[in-house]
Design a protein around this motif. Structure first.
Motif, mmCIF file in Angstrom:
data_model
loop_
_atom_site.group_PDB
_atom_site.id
_atom_site.type_symbol
_atom_site.label_atom_id
_atom_site.label_comp_id
_atom_site.label_asym_id
_atom_site.label_seq_id
_atom_site.Cartn_x
_atom_site.Cartn_y
_atom_site.Cartn_z
ATOM 1 N N GLN A 110 0.866 -1.175 0.000
ATOM 2 C CA GLN A 110 0.000 0.000 0.000
ATOM 3 C C GLN A 110 0.901 1.222 0.000
ATOM 4 O OE1 GLN A 110 -2.512 -0.639 3.505
ATOM 5 N NE2 GLN A 110 -4.218 -0.970 2.111
ATOM 6 N N CYS A 111 0.461 2.259 -0.726
ATOM 7 C CA CYS A 111 1.239 3.488 -0.772
ATOM 8 C C CYS A 111 0.372 4.618 -1.317
ATOM 9 C CB CYS A 111 2.486 3.318 -1.632
ATOM 10 S SG CYS A 111 2.166 2.937 -3.369
ATOM 11 N N ASN A 112 0.913 5.806 -1.240
ATOM 12 C CA ASN A 112 0.337 6.949 -1.932
ATOM 13 C C ASN A 112 1.167 7.184 -3.181
ATOM 14 O OD1 ASN A 112 -1.576 7.486 0.089
ATOM 15 N ND2 ASN A 112 -0.078 8.626 1.277
ATOM 16 N N VAL A 113 0.509 7.579 -4.257
ATOM 17 C CA VAL A 113 1.226 7.940 -5.478
ATOM 18 C C VAL A 113 0.804 9.355 -5.855
ATOM 19 C CG1 VAL A 113 1.625 7.416 -7.919
ATOM 20 C CG2 VAL A 113 1.445 5.555 -6.267
ATOM 21 N N HIS A 114 1.807 10.182 -6.116
ATOM 22 C CA HIS A 114 1.613 11.580 -6.475
ATOM 23 C C HIS A 114 1.913 11.760 -7.962
ATOM 24 C CE1 HIS A 114 1.657 12.771 -2.174
ATOM 25 N NE2 HIS A 114 2.387 11.675 -2.091
ATOM 26 N N PHE A 115 1.060 12.540 -8.634
ATOM 27 C CA PHE A 115 1.203 12.803 -10.061
ATOM 28 C C PHE A 115 1.249 14.318 -10.274
ATOM 29 C CE2 PHE A 115 -1.185 8.909 -9.546
ATOM 30 C CZ PHE A 115 -0.767 8.061 -10.551
ATOM 31 N N ILE A 116 2.281 14.783 -10.958
ATOM 32 C CA ILE A 116 2.378 16.190 -11.344
ATOM 33 C C ILE A 116 2.257 16.247 -12.867
ATOM 34 C CG2 ILE A 116 3.798 18.287 -11.392
ATOM 35 C CD1 ILE A 116 3.054 17.502 -8.556
ATOM 36 N N GLY A 117 1.274 17.029 -13.337
ATOM 37 C CA GLY A 117 1.057 17.159 -14.766
ATOM 38 C C GLY A 117 1.912 18.259 -15.376
ATOM 39 N N SER A 118 2.043 18.229 -16.686
ATOM 40 C CA SER A 118 2.814 19.258 -17.387
ATOM 41 C C SER A 118 2.186 20.636 -17.210
ATOM 42 C CB SER A 118 2.937 18.918 -18.878
ATOM 43 O OG SER A 118 1.648 18.824 -19.458
ATOM 44 N N ASP A 119 0.912 20.668 -16.808
ATOM 45 C CA ASP A 119 0.207 21.929 -16.534
ATOM 46 C C ASP A 119 0.278 22.308 -15.053
ATOM 47 O OD1 ASP A 119 -1.375 19.939 -15.467
ATOM 48 O OD2 ASP A 119 -3.179 20.485 -16.578
ATOM 49 N N ASP A 120 1.186 21.686 -14.299
ATOM 50 C CA ASP A 120 1.379 21.890 -12.862
ATOM 51 C C ASP A 120 0.222 21.374 -12.002
ATOM 52 O OD1 ASP A 120 3.973 22.861 -12.881
ATOM 53 O OD2 ASP A 120 3.316 24.943 -13.124
ATOM 54 N N SER A 121 -0.703 20.609 -12.593
ATOM 55 C CA SER A 121 -1.758 20.002 -11.790
ATOM 56 C C SER A 121 -1.144 18.906 -10.917
ATOM 57 C CB SER A 121 -2.851 19.422 -12.687
ATOM 58 O OG SER A 121 -2.315 18.426 -13.536
ATOM 59 N N HIS A 122 -1.791 18.630 -9.809
ATOM 60 C CA HIS A 122 -1.292 17.623 -8.889
ATOM 61 C C HIS A 122 -2.469 16.799 -8.379
ATOM 62 C CE1 HIS A 122 0.110 16.400 -4.670
ATOM 63 N NE2 HIS A 122 0.853 15.719 -5.488
ATOM 64 N N ILE A 123 -2.363 15.498 -8.491
ATOM 65 C CA ILE A 123 -3.312 14.629 -7.813
ATOM 66 C C ILE A 123 -2.513 13.601 -7.024
ATOM 67 C CG2 ILE A 123 -5.130 14.905 -9.554
ATOM 68 C CD1 ILE A 123 -4.589 11.987 -10.390
ATOM 69 N N PHE A 124 -3.155 13.081 -6.017
ATOM 70 C CA PHE A 124 -2.523 11.980 -5.315
ATOM 71 C C PHE A 124 -3.585 10.955 -5.023
ATOM 72 C CE2 PHE A 124 -3.464 12.678 -0.781
ATOM 73 C CZ PHE A 124 -3.057 11.503 -0.194
ATOM 74 N N VAL A 125 -3.197 9.702 -5.136
ATOM 75 C CA VAL A 125 -4.125 8.591 -4.979
ATOM 76 C C VAL A 125 -3.563 7.565 -4.012
ATOM 77 C CG1 VAL A 125 -5.155 8.887 -7.275
ATOM 78 C CG2 VAL A 125 -3.234 7.351 -6.989
ATOM 79 N N ASN A 126 -4.482 6.801 -3.439
ATOM 80 C CA ASN A 126 -4.098 5.681 -2.589
ATOM 81 C C ASN A 126 -4.028 4.446 -3.477
ATOM 82 O OD1 ASN A 126 -6.556 7.089 -0.540
ATOM 83 N ND2 ASN A 126 -4.402 7.343 -0.134
ATOM 84 N N LYS A 127 -2.962 3.688 -3.355
ATOM 85 C CA LYS A 127 -2.759 2.498 -4.187
ATOM 86 C C LYS A 127 -2.546 1.267 -3.316
ATOM 87 C CE LYS A 127 -1.981 4.310 -8.449
ATOM 88 N NZ LYS A 127 -2.745 3.942 -9.624
ATOM 89 N N SER A 128 -3.043 0.159 -3.833
ATOM 90 C CA SER A 128 -2.690 -1.155 -3.308
ATOM 91 C C SER A 128 -2.234 -1.986 -4.495
ATOM 92 C CB SER A 128 -3.884 -1.843 -2.646
ATOM 93 O OG SER A 128 -4.317 -1.132 -1.517
ATOM 94 N N PHE A 129 -1.127 -2.658 -4.327
ATOM 95 C CA PHE A 129 -0.584 -3.544 -5.347
ATOM 96 C C PHE A 129 -0.291 -4.890 -4.712
ATOM 97 C CE2 PHE A 129 1.134 0.598 -6.875
ATOM 98 C CZ PHE A 129 0.733 0.578 -8.197
ATOM 99 N N VAL A 130 -0.429 -5.930 -5.497
ATOM 100 C CA VAL A 130 0.198 -7.206 -5.164
ATOM 101 C C VAL A 130 1.121 -7.510 -6.333
ATOM 102 C CG1 VAL A 130 -0.068 -9.673 -4.728
ATOM 103 C CG2 VAL A 130 -1.726 -8.047 -3.769
ATOM 104 N N PHE A 131 2.401 -7.583 -6.021
ATOM 105 C CA PHE A 131 3.425 -7.923 -7.008
ATOM 106 C C PHE A 131 3.770 -9.399 -6.827
ATOM 107 C CE2 PHE A 131 4.292 -3.381 -6.133
ATOM 108 C CZ PHE A 131 4.228 -2.873 -7.421
ATOM 109 N N LYS A 132 3.973 -10.068 -7.954
ATOM 110 C CA LYS A 132 4.318 -11.490 -7.925
ATOM 111 C C LYS A 132 5.648 -11.693 -8.640
ATOM 112 C CE LYS A 132 2.676 -16.000 -9.508
ATOM 113 N NZ LYS A 132 1.650 -16.705 -10.289
ATOM 114 N N LEU A 133 6.509 -12.465 -8.044
ATOM 115 C CA LEU A 133 7.741 -12.884 -8.700
ATOM 116 C C LEU A 133 7.376 -14.088 -9.557
ATOM 117 C CD1 LEU A 133 10.759 -12.668 -9.152
ATOM 118 C CD2 LEU A 133 11.099 -14.038 -7.079
ATOM 119 N N CYS A 134 7.347 -13.879 -10.870
ATOM 120 C CA CYS A 134 6.863 -14.901 -11.807
ATOM 121 C C CYS A 134 7.957 -15.915 -12.139
ATOM 122 C CB CYS A 134 6.340 -14.220 -13.076
ATOM 123 S SG CYS A 134 4.916 -13.148 -12.748
ATOM 124 N N GLU A 135 7.543 -17.007 -12.766
ATOM 125 C CA GLU A 135 8.464 -18.105 -13.084
ATOM 126 C C GLU A 135 9.615 -17.674 -13.976
ATOM 127 O OE1 GLU A 135 6.372 -21.535 -14.536
ATOM 128 O OE2 GLU A 135 5.087 -21.624 -12.762
#
Length: 154
Positions: free
Chosen positions: A112-137
């Motif tokens: 779980q983490c927060n991800v911040h996005f800055i746009g070329s127009d100086d806009s900013h959003i931030f979102v809450n993320k959940s990931f499950v990463f898998k180490l594949c074969e």
């Protein structure tokens, strides 16, 4: 076994790819082809099942269990997903993660983490993320769960 370093590498790769899709698009390149490569390299659509809930989806198309649905969210232009505008095309010029926490379990990392996005127009959003990463074969780390939401605003 999944390691802390692998978690940070996977998160940074995800952030870097968001910026790269927008840059390719802004420079007139093939953002769709690059996004397809990202979906093959970094998501497990080609080998297994992915649970993907993008930030700005709703109704019957809230969840994107197919590669086609994920690609449409990334770059739009798919009549099957008429509400998709191509989130990654903004372009975003800086993307980073913060406040990450994770559980390592054998070949999985639950993150779980927060991800911040800055746009070329100086806009900013931030979102809450959940990931499950898998180490594949094949030794690659791929996403098998990606959930994204805007923070609650009471």
């Amino acid at each position: 076994m999944f390691t802390k370093k692998m978690v940070h590498t996977a998160l940074q790769t995800w952030c870097d790819n968001v910026v790269k899709v927008g840059r390719i698009y802004a420079e007139g390149g093939d953002a769709q082809a690059f996004s397809l490569q990202v979906l093959s390299d970094n998501y497990d659509y080609d080998n297994g099942h992915v649970l993907f809930k993008p930030t700005q989806t709703f109704g019957q198309q809230t969840f994107r269990p197919t590669k086609e649905g994920a690609l449409s969210y990334f770059v739009g232009r798919n009549s099957e997903f008429p509400n998709d505008k191509g989130f990654k095309l903004k372009p975003w010029v800086k993307v980073w993660y913060s406040k990450e926490d994770f559980i390592l379990h054998n070949d999985l990392a639950i993150v779980q983490c927060n991800v911040h996005f800055i746009g070329s127009d100086d806009s900013h959003i931030f979102v809450n993320k959940s990931f499950v990463f898998k180490l594949c074969e094949d030794g690659k780390v791929r996403i098998i769960l990606h959930q994204s939401s805007l923070p609650y605003q009471p």
